[in-house]
Structure formats: C-alpha cells, structure tokens
Design a protein around this motif. Structure first.
Motif, PDB file in Angstrom:
ATOM      1  N   LEU A 183       0.839  -1.208   0.000  1.00  0.00           N
ATOM      2  CA  LEU A 183       0.000   0.000   0.000  1.00  0.00           C
ATOM      3  C   LEU A 183       0.870   1.254   0.000  1.00  0.00           C
ATOM      4  CD1 LEU A 183      -2.969   1.054   0.350  1.00  0.00           C
ATOM      5  CD2 LEU A 183      -2.458   1.199   2.775  1.00  0.00           C
TER       6      LEU A 183
ATOM      7  N   LEU B  19       1.154   3.785  -3.146  1.00  0.00           N
ATOM      8  CA  LEU B  19       0.638   5.137  -2.895  1.00  0.00           C
ATOM      9  C   LEU B  19       1.740   6.164  -3.093  1.00  0.00           C
ATOM     10  CD1 LEU B  19      -1.664   4.849   0.259  1.00  0.00           C
ATOM     11  CD2 LEU B  19      -2.341   5.357  -2.067  1.00  0.00           C
TER      12      LEU B  19
ATOM     13  N   THR C  80       0.253   6.564  -6.867  1.00  0.00           N
ATOM     14  CA  THR C  80      -1.043   7.235  -6.719  1.00  0.00           C
ATOM     15  C   THR C  80      -0.911   8.692  -6.274  1.00  0.00           C
ATOM     16  OG1 THR C  80      -2.048   5.133  -6.200  1.00  0.00           O
ATOM     17  CG2 THR C  80      -3.266   7.083  -5.574  1.00  0.00           C
ATOM     18  N   LEU C  81      -0.165   8.899  -5.187  1.00  0.00           N
ATOM     19  CA  LEU C  81      -0.104  10.259  -4.641  1.00  0.00           C
ATOM     20  C   LEU C  81       0.533  11.259  -5.610  1.00  0.00           C
ATOM     21  CD1 LEU C  81       0.649   9.479  -0.896  1.00  0.00           C
ATOM     22  CD2 LEU C  81      -1.497  10.122  -1.945  1.00  0.00           C
TER      23      LEU C  81
ATOM     24  N   LYS D  45       0.320  11.200  -8.755  1.00  0.00           N
ATOM     25  CA  LYS D  45      -0.725  11.448  -9.757  1.00  0.00           C
ATOM     26  C   LYS D  45      -1.733  12.468  -9.234  1.00  0.00           C
ATOM     27  CE  LYS D  45      -1.981   8.224 -13.262  1.00  0.00           C
ATOM     28  NZ  LYS D  45      -0.710   7.843 -13.826  1.00  0.00           N
TER      29      LYS D  45
ATOM     30  N   PHE E 175      -2.269  16.303 -10.591  1.00  0.00           N
ATOM     31  CA  PHE E 175      -3.575  16.755 -11.073  1.00  0.00           C
ATOM     32  C   PHE E 175      -4.027  18.009 -10.341  1.00  0.00           C
ATOM     33  CE2 PHE E 175      -8.147  16.907 -10.909  1.00  0.00           C
ATOM     34  CZ  PHE E 175      -8.443  16.870 -12.253  1.00  0.00           C
TER      35      PHE E 175
ATOM     36  N   ILE F  86      -8.316   0.579  -1.276  1.00  0.00           N
ATOM     37  CA  ILE F  86      -7.708   1.913  -1.129  1.00  0.00           C
ATOM     38  C   ILE F  86      -6.989   2.310  -2.415  1.00  0.00           C
ATOM     39  CG2 ILE F  86      -5.952   3.267   0.099  1.00  0.00           C
ATOM     40  CD1 ILE F  86      -6.560   1.484   2.547  1.00  0.00           C
ATOM     41  N   LEU F  87      -6.206   1.354  -2.936  1.00  0.00           N
ATOM     42  CA  LEU F  87      -5.447   1.669  -4.147  1.00  0.00           C
ATOM     43  C   LEU F  87      -6.395   1.990  -5.302  1.00  0.00           C
ATOM     44  CD1 LEU F  87      -2.520  -0.866  -3.919  1.00  0.00           C
ATOM     45  CD2 LEU F  87      -2.511   1.582  -3.453  1.00  0.00           C
TER      46      LEU F  87
ATOM     47  N   PHE G 150      -8.205   5.488  -4.783  1.00  0.00           N
ATOM     48  CA  PHE G 150      -7.424   6.712  -4.983  1.00  0.00           C
ATOM     49  C   PHE G 150      -6.732   6.763  -6.334  1.00  0.00           C
ATOM     50  CE2 PHE G 150      -7.922   6.766  -0.413  1.00  0.00           C
ATOM     51  CZ  PHE G 150      -8.285   8.078  -0.221  1.00  0.00           C
ATOM     52  N   THR G 151      -6.626   5.610  -7.019  1.00  0.00           N
ATOM     53  CA  THR G 151      -5.898   5.621  -8.287  1.00  0.00           C
ATOM     54  C   THR G 151      -6.839   5.750  -9.478  1.00  0.00           C
ATOM     55  OG1 THR G 151      -4.315   4.159  -7.223  1.00  0.00           O
ATOM     56  CG2 THR G 151      -4.087   4.490  -9.591  1.00  0.00           C
TER      57      THR G 151
ATOM     58  N   PHE H 205      -7.995   9.032 -11.083  1.00  0.00           N
ATOM     59  CA  PHE H 205      -6.961   9.888 -11.662  1.00  0.00           C
ATOM     60  C   PHE H 205      -6.289   9.234 -12.865  1.00  0.00           C
ATOM     61  CE2 PHE H 205      -7.554  11.436  -7.426  1.00  0.00           C
ATOM     62  CZ  PHE H 205      -7.501  12.800  -7.603  1.00  0.00           C
ATOM     63  N   LEU H 206      -6.852   8.105 -13.316  1.00  0.00           N
ATOM     64  CA  LEU H 206      -6.207   7.382 -14.403  1.00  0.00           C
ATOM     65  C   LEU H 206      -6.635   7.881 -15.773  1.00  0.00           C
ATOM     66  CD1 LEU H 206      -5.938   3.633 -13.392  1.00  0.00           C
ATOM     67  CD2 LEU H 206      -4.131   5.318 -13.634  1.00  0.00           C
TER      68      LEU H 206
ATOM     69  N   LEU I 269     -10.285  18.928 -16.444  1.00  0.00           N
ATOM     70  CA  LEU I 269      -9.882  19.340 -15.103  1.00  0.00           C
ATOM     71  C   LEU I 269     -11.049  19.305 -14.132  1.00  0.00           C
ATOM     72  CD1 LEU I 269      -7.595  22.249 -16.215  1.00  0.00           C
ATOM     73  CD2 LEU I 269      -6.858  20.200 -15.047  1.00  0.00           C
TER      74      LEU I 269
ATOM     75  N   GLN J 117     -13.568  11.253  -7.912  1.00  0.00           N
ATOM     76  CA  GLN J 117     -12.335  12.014  -7.766  1.00  0.00           C
ATOM     77  C   GLN J 117     -12.446  13.025  -6.643  1.00  0.00           C
ATOM     78  OE1 GLN J 117     -11.068  13.507 -11.546  1.00  0.00           O
ATOM     79  NE2 GLN J 117      -9.602  14.821 -10.546  1.00  0.00           N
TER      80      GLN J 117
ATOM     81  N   GLU K  73     -10.011  13.285  -3.574  1.00  0.00           N
ATOM     82  CA  GLU K  73      -9.330  14.542  -3.267  1.00  0.00           C
ATOM     83  C   GLU K  73      -9.595  14.984  -1.833  1.00  0.00           C
ATOM     84  OE1 GLU K  73     -10.258  17.673  -5.957  1.00  0.00           O
ATOM     85  OE2 GLU K  73      -9.593  16.491  -7.665  1.00  0.00           O
TER      86      GLU K  73
ATOM     87  N   PHE L 258      -7.327  13.110   0.335  1.00  0.00           N
ATOM     88  CA  PHE L 258      -5.966  13.638   0.141  1.00  0.00           C
ATOM     89  C   PHE L 258      -5.792  14.949   0.897  1.00  0.00           C
ATOM     90  CE2 PHE L 258      -2.838  16.167  -2.056  1.00  0.00           C
ATOM     91  CZ  PHE L 258      -1.839  15.271  -2.355  1.00  0.00           C
TER      92      PHE L 258
ATOM     93  N   PHE M 289       4.132  12.745   4.401  1.00  0.00           N
ATOM     94  CA  PHE M 289       2.720  12.641   4.053  1.00  0.00           C
ATOM     95  C   PHE M 289       2.306  11.238   3.597  1.00  0.00           C
ATOM     96  CE2 PHE M 289      -0.333  12.883   0.528  1.00  0.00           C
ATOM     97  CZ  PHE M 289      -1.450  13.261   1.241  1.00  0.00           C
ATOM     98  N   PRO M 290       3.061  10.585   2.698  1.00  0.00           N
ATOM     99  CA  PRO M 290       2.625   9.256   2.248  1.00  0.00           C
ATOM    100  C   PRO M 290       2.475   8.254   3.385  1.00  0.00           C
ATOM    101  CG  PRO M 290       4.337  10.080   0.815  1.00  0.00           C
ATOM    102  CD  PRO M 290       4.254  11.034   1.969  1.00  0.00           C
TER     103      PRO M 290
ATOM    104  N   PHE N 164      -0.664   9.134   5.324  1.00  0.00           N
ATOM    105  CA  PHE N 164      -1.806   8.842   4.454  1.00  0.00           C
ATOM    106  C   PHE N 164      -2.074   7.339   4.405  1.00  0.00           C
ATOM    107  CE2 PHE N 164      -3.822   8.193   0.328  1.00  0.00           C
ATOM    108  CZ  PHE N 164      -4.802   9.167   0.361  1.00  0.00           C
ATOM    109  N   SER N 165      -1.019   6.542   4.202  1.00  0.00           N
ATOM    110  CA  SER N 165      -1.190   5.090   4.153  1.00  0.00           C
ATOM    111  C   SER N 165      -1.736   4.568   5.471  1.00  0.00           C
ATOM    112  CB  SER N 165       0.138   4.399   3.869  1.00  0.00           C
ATOM    113  OG  SER N 165       0.821   5.018   2.836  1.00  0.00           O
TER     114      SER N 165
END
Lengths: 152, 250
Positions: A24, A28, A32-33, A35, A39, B42-43, B46-47, B50-51, B62, B68, B72, B75, B94-95, B98-99
């Motif tokens: 994870l 992430l 992911t993060l 990205k 954005f 989760i993956l 959040f992924t 944005f793909l 945008l 999304q 966000e 995030f 942060f990561p 966040f995780s």
C-alpha cells in the motif's frame, strides 16, 4: 479472547500486515499520490491563470465602458451644439428677413409719398395752367382781345 | 450468531491457506484476506479516478468526477492534518501518514460489514503498526539530530535537581507511546464489535421485544462508524505529532 489466545497466528498476522502495508505504502508513494498531486497542481494552475485572465478581461471591459461613455457624451455635446447653431441661424435668418421686409416697406412708403408729392405738384401746376387758361379765355371773351395776346 | 456462541467468536482467526516459511506459520487467514481487500480497495479508490487521460488542458478534463472529489477530500484532509501538526517539514512524511490513516480507516469500516473480519481489532496488528511508527519516528529523530535527540527527554528550563526524577518519567512516557497507540485502537474496535454482538444476541433472545435492542444496534452501528473514523484519525494525528517531535524536538 482470540486476540491473545491464538498466539500461533501472531507471526502470520504481522507478516501479512507487513506485506500489505508495504505494498500500500509503496504504490501510494510512487504511483497514486504523485498522480493526485500533479492533477491538483494542474488544476490550481489552470484556475489561477483563468483568474488572472478574468482580471484582465474585467479591466478591458471597464475601459470599453469608459470609452463608450466618453464617446456618448461627446456625441451629445456635438448634437446640442448643432441644435444651438441651427437655432441661432434660424433666428438670424428670420431677423434679416424681417428687416429686409421692413426696409422694403419703408422704401415703398417713401416712393409712394414722393409720387404723391409729385402728383400734387403736377396737379397744382395743371390747376394753375387751367386757371390761367380759363382766365385768359374769360378775359378774352369779355375784352375781345385775342387770347394769345393776353398775359397774366 | 448462533445461540450460545461467544460474542468474541467474531475475532477468531481462521486460516484459509496454510503456509510455512522458515518453519514459521504464515498462513493466509481471514485477517489477511481483509487486509488484501482493504489494500486493493484503497489503491483502487485513490488511483482509478486519476487514471483517465488528461492530455488536453480543457476545463472538462480538469473538472473532477464524483469519485475524484471523494479521493481529493481524503488527500486534502491528510494534507491539512500533517501541515497543521508537523509543519512544512512534515509534508515529506505525508505518504506514510496517508497510508496509515487509510489502512486503519478502511480496515475499521470494512469491519462494520456483517460477517466480515476487523483486522484492527487484533492487538498484534495494531501493535505492529504502532511499533512501526515508533521505530520510524525514533530513527527519524536520530537521523535528524544525532545524539542531541536524547535532549528530547530533558524539559528545557527545569532546575537540574529535578532531572533525575523527570528523565525516567519522560523515557517511560516515550516508550509507552506504541503501547498506548496500539491499545487505544485495539480496545475501541474490540469493545465496539463485542457490544454490537452482545446486543445482537439480545435481539434473538427477546423475541418480539427484540426490536428494542435492534433499534439500539442501528444507533450503535452509526456510533461505531464514527469511532472507526475517529480512531483512524487519532492514530494519524498522533503519528503526525510524533513526527513533529522527532523533527523539532522541543
């Protein structure tokens, strides 16, 4: 309590916790993060650029309004000037006309008076001639003297 | 729940695939299964939003989709959390926060699904996470400050003769961090789920009047969802504070 009794699964739980948390975390962090961040940054830039553009456009619009109003005022001034000029001209013209007419009338009156005077004089002269004539013929008749010889 | 079953039975680990590595039992269990589900969710959450390709700079691209916006929000929530507590330097971590937050939050929330398994209700899991955080912030402190890190245990402006008393207290409080962090999450999850199961037992036992505990369960489920969020938040904010301590000492 199974949490403290099933000790045989402690290693298993920790192992799988490690495996999944690391998966994870790595995905992430490196996929992911970034990205999401990219954005959000892109959108912020877009919004900011549009905000500054908007300010410019507002300024332009205000300037246009100002120009329009000043031009409108100029046109109004010009129009009133033209109207005033026209009024003045018309007034002058009419005054001139009235004057000319009055002068004409005056001269006409004078001419007429002069003619009347002349005619009066003529009439007096004529009357005198006639009187003389009739007097001579009267005298000639009573005196028998030739008319042509009598002089008064 | 079958009659006579203990309300603690829901916490039982059931191996799904027996596995051994170097003589250790690392069986894939129901706990591992829900960790897998949580991680994948989760993956994906959040992924995927944005793909979609965003090559052009048009407004449509945008403009965020609903999913999304949700992603966000998560995030930004953690972003604000770490910026508020650990400052700008903390943004680097942060990561990790966040995780941790998402893993615990969705672990707790998926635990609320009936017949699922709450891996955060196991002390060994929460302790594993807390110990990981503890080791991370301690190593971070040493990397940032070297041996000056020990000055963390000395409260500045205190008379010298108080130090022999206060340093041990500070050390103990520092060492108890992972324990409090682990036990808080574990106890909350354990208590909530046990309570739900006990009241669920009342529903079947009381027959018609079981409607009363049923109503209570509905309310309690709402409360448990709140607690699921709150405990993930507490875990994350404490991690942020520990990172802040490691970065700035006092």
């Amino acid at each position: 309590m199974p949490q403290l009794e099933q000790i045989e699964f402690f290693i298993s739980q920790l192992f799988w916790l490690g495996v999944f948390f690391v998966i994870l975390f790595v995905v992430l962090t490196y996929f992911t993060l970034p990205k999401i961040r990219a954005f959000l940054k892109k959108r912020d830039e877009f919004v900011n650029s549009h905000l500054s553009k908007q300010d410019e456009l507002i300024k332009k619009a205000e300037q246009l309004i100002e120009n329009y109003e000043s031009k409108l005022n100029e046109a109004k001034d010009k129009a009133s000037q033209i109207i005033n000029e026209a009024k003045e001209n018309a007034l002058k013209e009419s005054e001139k006309l009235i004057k000319e007419t009055e002068e004409k009338i005056q001269s006409e009156i004078k001419k007429t008076e002069a003619r009347v005077d002349q005619e009066k004089k003529q009439a007096l002269v004529d009357l005198e001639g006639q009187l003389k004539d009739s007097a001579t013929s009267f005298l000639g008749k009573i005196t028998n003297i030739n008319k042509e010889d009598i002089k008064i | 729940m079958a009659k006579g079953e203990s309300p603690l039975k829901q916490f039982e680990i059931q191996p799904l695939v027996e596995l051994n590595l170097f003589g250790q039992n690392i069986s894939f269990t129901n706990s591992s299964l829900w960790m897998t589900i949580t991680t994948i969710f989760i993956l994906a959450f959040f992924t995927i939003p944005f793909l979609k390709s965003k090559k052009t700079n048009s407004v449509e691209d945008l403009y965020p989709s609903r999913l999304q916006v949700a992603a966000e929000m998560g995030f930004n929530f953690i972003n604000n959390l770490i910026t508020d507590t650990a400052g700008k330097e903390g943004r680097k971590y942060f990561p990790l926060v966040f995780s941790l937050f998402m893993f615990i939050l969705f672990g707790n929330l998926f635990g609320m699904i009936p017949y699922s398994f709450t891996f955060t209700s196991h002390i060994i899991v929460t302790f594993g996470l807390a110990l990981g955080v503890f080791i991370f912030v301690t190593v971070l402190g040493f990397i940032k400050h070297g041996f000056k890190f020990f000055s963390f245990f000395v409260i500045p402006g205190l008379p010298i003769y108080m130090l022999p008393l206060l340093i041990p207290i500070e050390v103990i409080s520092y060492l108890s961090r992972p324990i409090s962090l682990a036990v808080r999450l574990f106890a909350n999850m354990l208590a909530g789920h046990t309570l739900l199961k006990v009241f669920a037992g009342f529903v079947s036992a009381l027959g018609f009047f079981g409607i009363l505990p049923l109503v209570f369960i509905v309310a309690l489920t709402g409360l448990e969802i709140l607690i699921a969020f709150l405990q993930a938040y507490v875990f994350a904010i404490l991690t942020c504070l520990y990172i802040n301590d490691a970065l700035h000492l006092h």
